[in-house]
Design a protein around this motif. Structure first.
Motif, PDB file in Angstrom:
ATOM      1  N   ALA A  91       3.744   0.678  -9.582  1.00  0.00           N
ATOM      2  CA  ALA A  91       2.352   0.970  -9.246  1.00  0.00           C
ATOM      3  C   ALA A  91       1.461  -0.239  -9.488  1.00  0.00           C
ATOM      4  CB  ALA A  91       1.849   2.154 -10.063  1.00  0.00           C
ATOM      5  N   SER A  92       0.501  -0.431  -8.596  1.00  0.00           N
ATOM      6  CA  SER A  92      -0.521  -1.462  -8.753  1.00  0.00           C
ATOM      7  C   SER A  92      -1.717  -1.073  -7.903  1.00  0.00           C
ATOM      8  CB  SER A  92       0.008  -2.845  -8.338  1.00  0.00           C
ATOM      9  OG  SER A  92       0.288  -2.883  -6.952  1.00  0.00           O
ATOM     10  N   ILE A 118      -3.743  -5.665  -9.358  1.00  0.00           N
ATOM     11  CA  ILE A 118      -3.651  -5.333 -10.776  1.00  0.00           C
ATOM     12  C   ILE A 118      -2.447  -4.430 -11.013  1.00  0.00           C
ATOM     13  CG2 ILE A 118      -4.792  -4.210 -12.717  1.00  0.00           C
ATOM     14  CD1 ILE A 118      -7.458  -4.910 -11.478  1.00  0.00           C
ATOM     15  N   PRO A 119      -1.459  -4.866 -11.781  1.00  0.00           N
ATOM     16  CA  PRO A 119      -0.326  -3.989 -12.098  1.00  0.00           C
ATOM     17  C   PRO A 119      -0.807  -2.803 -12.944  1.00  0.00           C
ATOM     18  CG  PRO A 119       0.155  -6.283 -12.621  1.00  0.00           C
ATOM     19  CD  PRO A 119      -1.314  -6.199 -12.366  1.00  0.00           C
ATOM     20  N   THR A 120      -0.362  -1.599 -12.602  1.00  0.00           N
ATOM     21  CA  THR A 120      -0.718  -0.403 -13.375  1.00  0.00           C
ATOM     22  C   THR A 120       0.566   0.341 -13.730  1.00  0.00           C
ATOM     23  OG1 THR A 120      -1.040   0.901 -11.354  1.00  0.00           O
ATOM     24  CG2 THR A 120      -2.976  -0.209 -12.263  1.00  0.00           C
ATOM     25  N   PRO A 121       1.480  -0.272 -14.471  1.00  0.00           N
ATOM     26  CA  PRO A 121       2.790   0.326 -14.729  1.00  0.00           C
ATOM     27  C   PRO A 121       2.695   1.681 -15.408  1.00  0.00           C
ATOM     28  CG  PRO A 121       2.348  -1.488 -16.248  1.00  0.00           C
ATOM     29  CD  PRO A 121       1.297  -1.539 -15.195  1.00  0.00           C
ATOM     30  N   GLY A 122       3.379   2.671 -14.841  1.00  0.00           N
ATOM     31  CA  GLY A 122       3.378   4.006 -15.409  1.00  0.00           C
ATOM     32  C   GLY A 122       2.098   4.779 -15.195  1.00  0.00           C
ATOM     33  N   MET A 148       0.817  -1.207   0.000  1.00  0.00           N
ATOM     34  CA  MET A 148       0.000   0.000   0.000  1.00  0.00           C
ATOM     35  C   MET A 148       0.851   1.257   0.000  1.00  0.00           C
ATOM     36  SD  MET A 148      -2.764   1.462   2.757  1.00  0.00           S
ATOM     37  CE  MET A 148      -1.873   2.958   3.200  1.00  0.00           C
ATOM     38  N   ALA A 149       0.529   2.186  -0.896  1.00  0.00           N
ATOM     39  CA  ALA A 149       1.311   3.419  -1.014  1.00  0.00           C
ATOM     40  C   ALA A 149       1.165   4.266   0.243  1.00  0.00           C
ATOM     41  CB  ALA A 149       0.848   4.207  -2.237  1.00  0.00           C
TER      42      ALA A 149
END
Length: 378
Positions: A154-155, A170-174, A126-127
């Protein structure tokens, strides 16, 4: 001899005081806890602290008097359910404080009595970042909780609220930020290449799709904070351009883009954290603004808050403020605007209907040492 006389004198005074107190019956004070907070609309303010646990303070929207508070973990994010009856937080609980493993959890609280109801384990990725509305969101009908992660990759963690299970990551690259669609099973994110990525959730699987380029990250970067009106997702850029997006389809599309600072003198630009707040009854977007804007001033506190008519694209009201970094507005026909400084000062402004003339009505201080975000529930 003097010492002896003084001793007897002091003893006599003490004896007199003791006798006086003995004649007054002791009445113990009874401390109780209210079963429910006082009725009426609420304002929620989070103090992330960054030196200890985060705290969410609830004050009455009518008079800004404290109703209660909720203590949660470190670097907390929070959001409200669609009916505003439940409050959810996402935060971490470090096992060794300064290093080592952490417990990352989503917690549910009942707004009516501010009591804890449920805890769901999330990813320790978690960020741990400043509080932003779009870092932690619920799906349209409160089926899922979406939690922003960073490792620094990011994910987004997808959590089923009813079952209390974390379904998938869920990977959210960029890409960054969480923008739930009008259906439970989809959200989008802003990407560094000027596109938006959308993610369709199906049980423990997902499908990703990308939009065409919508904004330029070098020339006209977007603030992460967004507001919604139906299928329209609204964001502002650092340069004072409003972007209205349609996220109803498989990929996000740009509906319109307009400047609300054009031809207005003073070099005004938006700035802060939660920089926009939308009042749907009047179709007015309130924006936190500062003069003499420049590269790097996008987090400066607001000297004014502007009201932008989303139909005519014109600034229809301006009001001087006390350098807030976040704003929120009611959904009433006569808007009530709340501003928050990073030192925990909340100011309430009321606007008349029609021409939307605003004035300061009340304020409260001391709601935190590192306050960043606020919400209203009406």
């Amino acid at each position: 001899m003097r010492k002896t006389l003084l001793s007897f004198t002091v003893l006599g005074v003490l004896t007199s005081i003791s006798s006086s107190y003995a004649e007054t019956p002791f009445k113990p004070e009874h401390v109780s806890v209210e079963k429910e907070i006082k009725p009426g609309p609420n304002v929620f303010v989070i103090d992330q602290s960054w030196s200890g646990s985060s705290m969410i303070t609830v004050v009455g929207a009518d008079d800004l008097k404290a109703k209660g508070n909720i203590s949660t973990g470190l670097i907390s994010q929070f959001t409200l359910s669609s009916d505003h009856k439940q409050l959810y937080t996402a935060s971490v609980y470090p096992k060794r404080i300064v290093w080592g493993d952490v417990d990352a959890v989503v917690q549910q609280f009942d707004v009516n009595n501010l009591t804890f109801k449920k805890e769901i384990e999330s990813s320790p990725k978690m960020a741990q970042s400043a509080a932003y509305v779009n870092s932690f969101q619920l799906s349209a009908n409160d089926k899922y909780a979406f939690v922003q992660n960073a490792t620094p990759a990011a994910s987004v963690s997808v959590i089923d609220i009813a079952s209390g299970k974390s379904l998938l990551e869920i990977p959210t690259p960029g890409c960054w930020g969480i923008y739930p669609s009008q259906t439970d099973d989809k959200f989008s994110a802003l990407c560094g290449d000027g596109t938006l990525a959308s993610y369709q959730v199906s049980g423990s699987t997902y499908q990703a799709s990308k939009s065409e380029p919508i904004f330029n990250t070098d020339d006209d970067a977007l603030f992460i904070t967004a507001q919604r009106d139906g299928d329209s997702l609204m964001l502002t850029s650092f340069n004072g351009n409003m972007y209205v997006l349609d996220d109803s389809g498989k990929a996000v599309k740009l509906k319109e883009k307009f400047s609300y600072t054009k031809d207005i003198e003073g070099g005004w630009l938006p700035g802060g954290y939660q920089v926009i707040g939308y009042n749907k009854p009047n179709h007015v977007m309130f924006v936190a603004m500062h003069p003499d804007g420049k590269e790097g001033s996008h987090k400066d506190g607001a000297k004014e808050v502007w009201g932008v008519d989303m139909k005519t694209h014109k600034v229809v009201t301006r009001i001087e403020t006390k350098e807030p970094i976040s704003i929120a507005v009611s959904q009433t026909k006569a808007p009530e605007l709340f501003t928050l400084t990073d030192e925990g000062e909340v100011v309430k402004y009321v606007f008349s209907e029609g021409k939307l003339v605003g004035k300061e009505e009340s304020e409260v201080e001391g709601l935190g040492a590192f306050s960043q975000m606020l919400m209203v529930d009406y």
